[in-house]
Each structure stands twice: as C-alpha cells, then as structure tokens.
Design a protein around this motif. Structure first.
Motif, mmCIF file in Angstrom:
data_model
loop_
_atom_site.group_PDB
_atom_site.id
_atom_site.type_symbol
_atom_site.label_atom_id
_atom_site.label_comp_id
_atom_site.label_asym_id
_atom_site.label_seq_id
_atom_site.Cartn_x
_atom_site.Cartn_y
_atom_site.Cartn_z
ATOM 1 N N UNK A 100 0.827 -1.204 0.000
ATOM 2 C CA UNK A 100 0.000 0.000 0.000
ATOM 3 C C UNK A 100 0.868 1.264 0.000
ATOM 4 N N UNK A 101 1.889 1.296 0.828
ATOM 5 C CA UNK A 101 2.760 2.472 0.919
ATOM 6 C C UNK A 101 3.561 2.684 -0.360
ATOM 7 N N UNK A 102 4.025 1.595 -0.978
ATOM 8 C CA UNK A 102 4.747 1.735 -2.249
ATOM 9 C C UNK A 102 3.831 2.275 -3.340
ATOM 10 N N UNK A 103 2.587 1.832 -3.342
ATOM 11 C CA UNK A 103 1.618 2.325 -4.325
ATOM 12 C C UNK A 103 1.331 3.807 -4.102
ATOM 13 N N UNK A 104 1.184 4.204 -2.854
ATOM 14 C CA UNK A 104 0.945 5.608 -2.520
ATOM 15 C C UNK A 104 2.137 6.467 -2.923
ATOM 16 N N UNK A 105 3.341 6.006 -2.632
ATOM 17 C CA UNK A 105 4.541 6.753 -2.983
ATOM 18 C C UNK A 105 4.653 6.907 -4.501
ATOM 19 N N UNK A 114 2.198 6.974 -6.615
ATOM 20 C CA UNK A 114 1.159 7.910 -7.051
ATOM 21 C C UNK A 114 1.560 9.368 -6.818
ATOM 22 N N UNK A 115 2.285 9.610 -5.744
ATOM 23 C CA UNK A 115 2.683 10.979 -5.412
ATOM 24 C C UNK A 115 3.869 11.459 -6.239
ATOM 25 N N UNK A 116 4.588 10.552 -6.849
ATOM 26 C CA UNK A 116 5.725 10.932 -7.671
ATOM 27 C C UNK A 116 6.994 11.046 -6.850
ATOM 28 N N UNK A 117 8.065 11.408 -7.538
ATOM 29 C CA UNK A 117 9.359 11.535 -6.870
ATOM 30 C C UNK A 117 9.948 12.903 -7.163
ATOM 31 N N UNK A 118 10.849 13.322 -6.323
ATOM 32 C CA UNK A 118 11.479 14.625 -6.509
ATOM 33 C C UNK A 118 12.443 14.608 -7.685
ATOM 34 N N UNK A 119 13.129 13.489 -7.892
ATOM 35 C CA UNK A 119 14.019 13.363 -9.038
ATOM 36 C C UNK A 119 13.943 11.934 -9.561
ATOM 37 N N UNK A 120 14.242 11.784 -10.834
ATOM 38 C CA UNK A 120 14.340 10.456 -11.426
ATOM 39 C C UNK A 120 15.678 10.340 -12.143
ATOM 40 N N UNK A 180 8.823 13.883 -10.762
ATOM 41 C CA UNK A 180 7.466 13.580 -11.189
ATOM 42 C C UNK A 180 6.439 13.921 -10.111
ATOM 43 N N UNK A 181 6.871 14.615 -9.063
ATOM 44 C CA UNK A 181 5.955 14.918 -7.970
ATOM 45 C C UNK A 181 5.044 16.092 -8.324
ATOM 46 N N UNK A 182 4.007 16.261 -7.539
ATOM 47 C CA UNK A 182 3.083 17.386 -7.718
ATOM 48 C C UNK A 182 3.836 18.698 -7.549
ATOM 49 N N UNK A 183 4.743 18.749 -6.600
ATOM 50 C CA UNK A 183 5.530 19.969 -6.368
ATOM 51 C C UNK A 183 6.360 20.322 -7.602
#
Length: 97
Positions: A42-47, A49-55, A61-64
């Motif tokens: 569940x936590x991996x799926x949530x993370x 969905x929220x995206x990451x600061x860098x790839x 890919x985060x909302x910010x």
C-alpha cells in the motif's frame, strides 16, 4: 529371532506433542508478516502515485515539481507576452521574431 519367528517392536499408537503456545506464536508471527507485506504494498503504491522529486533524468514527477514547472512557464509567459501564443496541443509556442 525366537523359535523361528522374528520378534520386533510393536507400535500401538502414534501421538504428537505440539506446544499450543508455540503454535499460537507461530500463527501470530505469520499474521504479522502478512500484514506488514500488505502495508508495504500500500505504501509503495501511494509513494508511486505521489511521484518523486528526481528520477534518472534529473527531472521530478511529484506534484511539487509539476507546480514548479507551471510557475516557471507562467513567469516566462508574463515576461514576454508578445512572443508566445496558445498551441492547439495544450501548450505555448514561442513565436519567431
């Protein structure tokens, strides 16, 4: 052998002795482990969905990050309003001057 007949061991019953306390602890541990796996999923799926600061490319890919990119585009547009016009594909095209 005794008198032409073999003698051996006679088994009348087989019984198993299992500690009910150990069995209860084993069931509790298995239940806790299954719960932890579900929570992790569940936590991996949530993370995700929220995206990451860098790839890998350095972009996030985060909302910010998306809001930051939008703010940067609006700042550029505001600074040079005559050089851009809306594009039919949902963006802005810089006009050649």
């Amino acid at each position: 052998m005794t008198g032409g007949t073999s003698s051996g061991v006679s088994v009348s019953a087989v019984s198993s002795k299992v500690s009910q306390y150990l069995l209860s602890d084993l069931l509790d541990a298995n239940s806790d482990a299954a719960g932890a796996v579900t929570t992790l999923s569940y936590l991996e799926s949530t993370q995700s969905s929220l995206g990451s600061l860098t790839d890998e490319s350095g972009d996030g890919t985060s909302i910010a990050n998306a809001l930051s990119d939008f703010e940067e585009a609006m700042t550029t547009l505001a600074a040079t309003p005559g050089e851009h016009q809306p594009c039919q594909f949902g963006g802005w095209v810089r006009l050649r001057t």
